[in-house]
Scaffold this motif. Structure first.
Motif, PDB file in Angstrom:
ATOM      1  N   MET A   1      21.953 -19.271  16.436  1.00 34.11           N
ATOM      2  CA  MET A   1      20.942 -18.596  15.626  1.00 34.11           C
ATOM      3  C   MET A   1      21.093 -17.087  15.771  1.00 34.11           C
ATOM      4  SD  MET A   1      16.788 -19.162  15.572  1.00 34.11           S
ATOM      5  CE  MET A   1      16.513 -18.468  17.196  1.00 34.11           C
ATOM      6  N   SER A   2      21.172 -16.380  14.659  1.00 33.02           N
ATOM      7  CA  SER A   2      21.352 -14.934  14.675  1.00 33.02           C
ATOM      8  C   SER A   2      20.044 -14.214  14.969  1.00 33.02           C
ATOM      9  CB  SER A   2      21.888 -14.446  13.321  1.00 33.02           C
ATOM     10  OG  SER A   2      23.135 -15.014  13.027  1.00 33.02           O
ATOM     11  N   ASP A   3      20.140 -13.099  15.733  1.00 31.41           N
ATOM     12  CA  ASP A   3      18.997 -12.199  15.848  1.00 31.41           C
ATOM     13  C   ASP A   3      18.822 -11.491  14.505  1.00 31.41           C
ATOM     14  OD1 ASP A   3      18.535 -12.845  18.487  1.00 31.41           O
ATOM     15  OD2 ASP A   3      19.791 -11.222  19.260  1.00 31.41           O
ATOM     16  N   VAL A   4      17.577 -11.212  14.156  1.00 32.09           N
ATOM     17  CA  VAL A   4      17.271 -10.688  12.820  1.00 32.09           C
ATOM     18  C   VAL A   4      16.715  -9.274  12.924  1.00 32.09           C
ATOM     19  CG1 VAL A   4      15.916 -11.040  10.724  1.00 32.09           C
ATOM     20  CG2 VAL A   4      16.823 -13.014  11.974  1.00 32.09           C
ATOM     21  N   ALA A   5      17.289  -8.378  12.115  1.00 27.69           N
ATOM     22  CA  ALA A   5      16.844  -6.985  12.092  1.00 27.69           C
ATOM     23  C   ALA A   5      16.178  -6.653  10.768  1.00 27.69           C
ATOM     24  CB  ALA A   5      18.026  -6.046  12.310  1.00 27.69           C
ATOM     25  N   VAL A   6      15.252  -5.717  10.813  1.00 20.92           N
ATOM     26  CA  VAL A   6      14.677  -5.106   9.610  1.00 20.92           C
ATOM     27  C   VAL A   6      15.293  -3.723   9.486  1.00 20.92           C
ATOM     28  CG1 VAL A   6      12.570  -4.356   8.447  1.00 20.92           C
ATOM     29  CG2 VAL A   6      12.519  -6.365   9.934  1.00 20.92           C
ATOM     30  N   ILE A   7      15.969  -3.470   8.382  1.00 20.50           N
ATOM     31  CA  ILE A   7      16.706  -2.217   8.226  1.00 20.50           C
ATOM     32  C   ILE A   7      16.139  -1.307   7.143  1.00 20.50           C
ATOM     33  CG2 ILE A   7      18.856  -3.180   9.117  1.00 20.50           C
ATOM     34  CD1 ILE A   7      19.806  -3.418   6.172  1.00 20.50           C
ATOM     35  N   GLY A   8      15.119  -1.756   6.444  1.00 21.98           N
ATOM     36  CA  GLY A   8      14.503  -0.934   5.406  1.00 21.98           C
ATOM     37  C   GLY A   8      13.121  -1.448   5.090  1.00 21.98           C
ATOM     38  N   ALA A   9      12.273  -0.564   4.570  1.00 20.21           N
ATOM     39  CA  ALA A   9      10.895  -0.959   4.251  1.00 20.21           C
ATOM     40  C   ALA A   9      10.319  -0.011   3.220  1.00 20.21           C
ATOM     41  CB  ALA A   9      10.032  -0.952   5.515  1.00 20.21           C
ATOM     42  N   SER A  10       9.375  -0.511   2.459  1.00 22.58           N
ATOM     43  CA  SER A  10       8.684   0.329   1.482  1.00 22.58           C
ATOM     44  C   SER A  10       7.277  -0.201   1.267  1.00 22.58           C
ATOM     45  CB  SER A  10       9.432   0.344   0.138  1.00 22.58           C
ATOM     46  OG  SER A  10       9.360  -0.921  -0.494  1.00 22.58           O
ATOM     47  N   MET A  11       6.426   0.676   0.773  1.00 25.02           N
ATOM     48  CA  MET A  11       5.054   0.305   0.431  1.00 25.02           C
ATOM     49  C   MET A  11       4.597   1.203  -0.697  1.00 25.02           C
ATOM     50  SD  MET A  11       1.667   0.367   2.850  1.00 25.02           S
ATOM     51  CE  MET A  11       0.022   0.332   2.103  1.00 25.02           C
ATOM     52  N   THR A  12       4.055   0.632  -1.738  1.00 26.44           N
ATOM     53  CA  THR A  12       3.542   1.414  -2.854  1.00 26.44           C
ATOM     54  C   THR A  12       2.119   1.871  -2.546  1.00 26.44           C
ATOM     55  OG1 THR A  12       2.554  -0.451  -4.040  1.00 26.44           O
ATOM     56  CG2 THR A  12       4.897   0.002  -4.446  1.00 26.44           C
ATOM     57  N   LYS A  13       1.601   2.725  -3.381  1.00 28.44           N
ATOM     58  CA  LYS A  13       0.203   3.113  -3.271  1.00 28.44           C
ATOM     59  C   LYS A  13      -0.670   1.894  -3.539  1.00 28.44           C
ATOM     60  CE  LYS A  13      -3.566   5.682  -3.349  1.00 28.44           C
ATOM     61  NZ  LYS A  13      -4.178   6.186  -2.103  1.00 28.44           N
ATOM     62  N   PHE A  14      -1.622   1.625  -2.647  1.00 27.64           N
ATOM     63  CA  PHE A  14      -2.581   0.541  -2.824  1.00 27.64           C
ATOM     64  C   PHE A  14      -3.831   1.083  -3.509  1.00 27.64           C
ATOM     65  CE2 PHE A  14      -1.515  -2.852   0.628  1.00 27.64           C
ATOM     66  CZ  PHE A  14      -0.224  -2.939   0.159  1.00 27.64           C
ATOM     67  N   GLY A  15      -4.475   0.234  -4.309  1.00 25.55           N
ATOM     68  CA  GLY A  15      -5.711   0.621  -4.975  1.00 25.55           C
ATOM     69  C   GLY A  15      -5.767   0.048  -6.371  1.00 25.55           C
ATOM     70  N   GLN A  16      -6.386   0.739  -7.290  1.00 29.13           N
ATOM     71  CA  GLN A  16      -6.438   0.316  -8.689  1.00 29.13           C
ATOM     72  C   GLN A  16      -5.237   0.924  -9.409  1.00 29.13           C
ATOM     73  OE1 GLN A  16     -10.160   1.014 -10.658  1.00 29.13           O
ATOM     74  NE2 GLN A  16      -9.492   0.123 -12.596  1.00 29.13           N
ATOM     75  N   ARG A  17      -4.309   0.059  -9.806  1.00 25.51           N
ATOM     76  CA  ARG A  17      -3.068   0.508 -10.427  1.00 25.51           C
ATOM     77  C   ARG A  17      -2.999   0.037 -11.879  1.00 25.51           C
ATOM     78  NH1 ARG A  17       1.272   1.310  -7.009  1.00 25.51           N
ATOM     79  NH2 ARG A  17       2.208   2.005  -8.973  1.00 25.51           N
ATOM     80  N   ASP A  18      -2.414   0.869 -12.740  1.00 27.08           N
ATOM     81  CA  ASP A  18      -2.227   0.479 -14.132  1.00 27.08           C
ATOM     82  C   ASP A  18      -1.072  -0.506 -14.290  1.00 27.08           C
ATOM     83  OD1 ASP A  18      -4.302   2.089 -14.993  1.00 27.08           O
ATOM     84  OD2 ASP A  18      -2.999   3.831 -15.315  1.00 27.08           O
ATOM     85  N   ALA A  19      -0.150  -0.516 -13.332  1.00 30.30           N
ATOM     86  CA  ALA A  19       1.022  -1.391 -13.396  1.00 30.30           C
ATOM     87  C   ALA A  19       0.635  -2.857 -13.235  1.00 30.30           C
ATOM     88  CB  ALA A  19       2.013  -0.997 -12.304  1.00 30.30           C
ATOM     89  N   TRP A  20       1.439  -3.741 -13.869  1.00 26.32           N
ATOM     90  CA  TRP A  20       1.244  -5.176 -13.724  1.00 26.32           C
ATOM     91  C   TRP A  20       2.119  -5.697 -12.595  1.00 26.32           C
ATOM     92  CZ3 TRP A  20      -2.795  -7.369 -16.039  1.00 26.32           C
ATOM     93  CH2 TRP A  20      -3.392  -6.659 -17.080  1.00 26.32           C
ATOM     94  N   ILE A  21       2.019  -6.983 -12.304  1.00 28.47           N
ATOM     95  CA  ILE A  21       2.647  -7.540 -11.108  1.00 28.47           C
ATOM     96  C   ILE A  21       4.154  -7.303 -11.101  1.00 28.47           C
ATOM     97  CG2 ILE A  21       2.819  -9.871 -12.111  1.00 28.47           C
ATOM     98  CD1 ILE A  21       2.291  -8.944  -8.383  1.00 28.47           C
ATOM     99  N   GLN A  22       4.835  -7.497 -12.218  1.00 31.24           N
ATOM    100  CA  GLN A  22       6.281  -7.315 -12.234  1.00 31.24           C
ATOM    101  C   GLN A  22       6.660  -5.870 -11.950  1.00 31.24           C
ATOM    102  OE1 GLN A  22       7.395 -10.922 -12.073  1.00 31.24           O
ATOM    103  NE2 GLN A  22       8.922  -9.322 -12.256  1.00 31.24           N
ATOM    104  N   GLU A  23       5.892  -4.940 -12.488  1.00 35.98           N
ATOM    105  CA  GLU A  23       6.167  -3.525 -12.236  1.00 35.98           C
ATOM    106  C   GLU A  23       5.908  -3.169 -10.774  1.00 35.98           C
ATOM    107  OE1 GLU A  23       4.900  -1.137 -16.123  1.00 35.98           O
ATOM    108  OE2 GLU A  23       3.373  -2.597 -15.520  1.00 35.98           O
ATOM    109  N   LEU A  24       4.842  -3.712 -10.208  1.00 34.02           N
ATOM    110  CA  LEU A  24       4.530  -3.442  -8.807  1.00 34.02           C
ATOM    111  C   LEU A  24       5.626  -3.965  -7.893  1.00 34.02           C
ATOM    112  CD1 LEU A  24       0.717  -4.327  -8.806  1.00 34.02           C
ATOM    113  CD2 LEU A  24       1.710  -2.045  -8.512  1.00 34.02           C
ATOM    114  N   LEU A  25       6.091  -5.187  -8.156  1.00 35.59           N
ATOM    115  CA  LEU A  25       7.141  -5.775  -7.324  1.00 35.59           C
ATOM    116  C   LEU A  25       8.431  -4.974  -7.430  1.00 35.59           C
ATOM    117  CD1 LEU A  25       6.565  -9.565  -8.130  1.00 35.59           C
ATOM    118  CD2 LEU A  25       5.952  -8.380  -6.015  1.00 35.59           C
ATOM    119  N   ALA A  26       8.794  -4.594  -8.637  1.00 32.83           N
ATOM    120  CA  ALA A  26      10.027  -3.828  -8.839  1.00 32.83           C
ATOM    121  C   ALA A  26       9.945  -2.465  -8.161  1.00 32.83           C
ATOM    122  CB  ALA A  26      10.315  -3.676 -10.328  1.00 32.83           C
ATOM    123  N   GLU A  27       8.771  -1.846  -8.207  1.00 32.32           N
ATOM    124  CA  GLU A  27       8.594  -0.533  -7.579  1.00 32.32           C
ATOM    125  C   GLU A  27       8.884  -0.609  -6.082  1.00 32.32           C
ATOM    126  OE1 GLU A  27       5.043   2.813  -6.869  1.00 32.32           O
ATOM    127  OE2 GLU A  27       4.705   1.117  -8.226  1.00 32.32           O
TER     128      GLU A  27
END
Length: 384
Positions: free
Chosen positions: A1-27
């Motif tokens: 079993m391989s050890d697992v690393a996290v090498i990148g991360a992101s988070m969008t602005k949380f709150g009331q957004r005009d974007a829909w789910i697909q746009e949020l995920l892509a962002e």
């Protein structure tokens, strides 16, 4: 079993957004790939944590659409739904994909679009995760929280103010988080004078309805240095399920899923609660921060409120909890919340948390579904 690393991360602005789910995920997905300087075609597995895009927006097939939007074909895609712990379950699924050797580059994106629905409509979607026996009686998650909070305060002689201090602390932390939905401090008087929702809990004891997304990128630990000098290793992870009918539990103030999942994570990591420097807990209601602290071994049974009073859990305390602002201030876009917890712990253990940075080599994230019905606990250790 391989050890697992996290090498990148992101988070969008949380709150009331005009974007829909697909746009949020892509962002979030695009930002995460950019963070690690990984090309979309390098992805072999792509997971999407999402509870209710069908119910909220009439949108299904979101992982396939995301692969298209990111130009990540022909990556294998899968949606992960474990109610409000979908994000944590997604971390577990992504970890498994790398640890098993099935993939050498996996991305997890979590997201939810909720604010376009009325409070009543959103609450009804969320309440659908309760058992039908309870749901038809009108029992909701806020009512579970109120009943459990009253039991906890009475049984352990805890002052009502201690729960209010959780909200004050997490709002204060949220001011330091540019992605948080609420970036405004509140005082204890404001919390205690806010409208009653489920006695003894008031408005400021509850998290908001939120739009947002977050992402994490995983690879085998032995290959992580090819992409970055600073990364995190998932040294322990565990998942567990408690009774779906809350009144069947022997003690409603004990979250069995938290206890079991954290024991699994501690054993895998070879660590114990005292080794954890910082933690992100699922404070959908303020009482849940206390219950999880005790289930995770951060405080004896019935004494988490004393740690709150001593300042242990503050950003300058011995074990900071919810440096991100928690669900209470940061927001709770269901499928994204557990991923955003992972984002915060990753940023803390690699030293990239900015104004909210604490001294942390080991971090823990605990993501809860429903009222403890299902739980995932993950431990990350920094490598820098």
């Amino acid at each position: 079993m391989s050890d697992v690393a996290v090498i990148g991360a992101s988070m969008t602005k949380f709150g009331q957004r005009d974007a829909w789910i697909q746009e949020l995920l892509a962002e979030a997905g695009e930002q995460c790939l950019d963070d690690a300087d990984v090309a979309p075609h390098e992805l072999e597995h792509l997971y999407v944590s999402n509870m209710a895009s069908g119910e909220f927006e009439g949108q299904t097939g979101v992982p396939n659409a995301l692969a298209h939007d990111l130009a990540a074909m022909p990556a294998y895609t899968q949606r992960v739904d474990q109610t409000s712990s979908s994000g944590g379950a997604g971390i577990y699924a992504a970890w498994q994909s790398i640890a098993s050797g099935a993939s050498e580059m996996t991305m997890l994106v979590g997201g939810e679009k909720m604010t376009h629905r009325t409070t009543g409509e959103a609450t009804d979607v969320i309440a659908s995760l309760t058992h039908p026996v309870e749901y038809k009686q009108g029992v909701t998650l806020p009512s579970f929280a109120g009943l459990t909070a009253r039991l906890y305060l009475d049984r352990f002689d805890a002052p009502r103010e201690s729960l209010g201090k959780v909200a004050v602390k997490n709002h204060k932390n949220g001011v330091r988080n540019p992605h948080a939905q609420f970036q405004k401090e509140v005082d204890l008087e404001t919390v205690l004078d806010s409208p009653i929702v489920a006695d003894p809990l008031r408005l400021y004891d509850f998290c908001p309805i939120t739009d947002g997304s977050a992402a994490l990128l995983f690879c085998p630990a032995e290959k992580a240095s090819q992409y970055t000098d600073e990364y995190a290793v998932i040294s322990g992870i565990g998942g567990a399920t408690d009774t779906h009918v809350v009144h069947e539990r022997a003690d409603p103030t004990t979250m069995g899923g938290v206890v079991e999942s954290s024991n699994q994570a501690y054993e895998m990591a070879g660590l114990d609660p005292d080794d954890v420097d910082v933690a992100e807990l699922h404070d959908m209601f303020t009482i849940l921060e206390f219950l999880q602290m005790e289930g995770l071994g951060f405080a004896p049974k019935g004494e988490a409120w004393k740690e709150m009073d001593k300042g242990t859990t503050g950003i300058d305390g011995d074990r900071p909890i919810n440096t991100s602002g928690g669900l209470k201030s940061k927001g709770h876009p269901l499928g994204a919340s557990g991923v955003a917890q992972g984002y915060e712990i990753y940023k803390q253990v690699v030293g990239e948390a900015g104004d909210r940075q604490v001294d942390a080599d080991v971090g823990l994230a605990c993501n809860v579904g429903g009222f403890g019905n299902c739980v995932t606990t993950a431990i990350m250790e920094g490598r820098r």
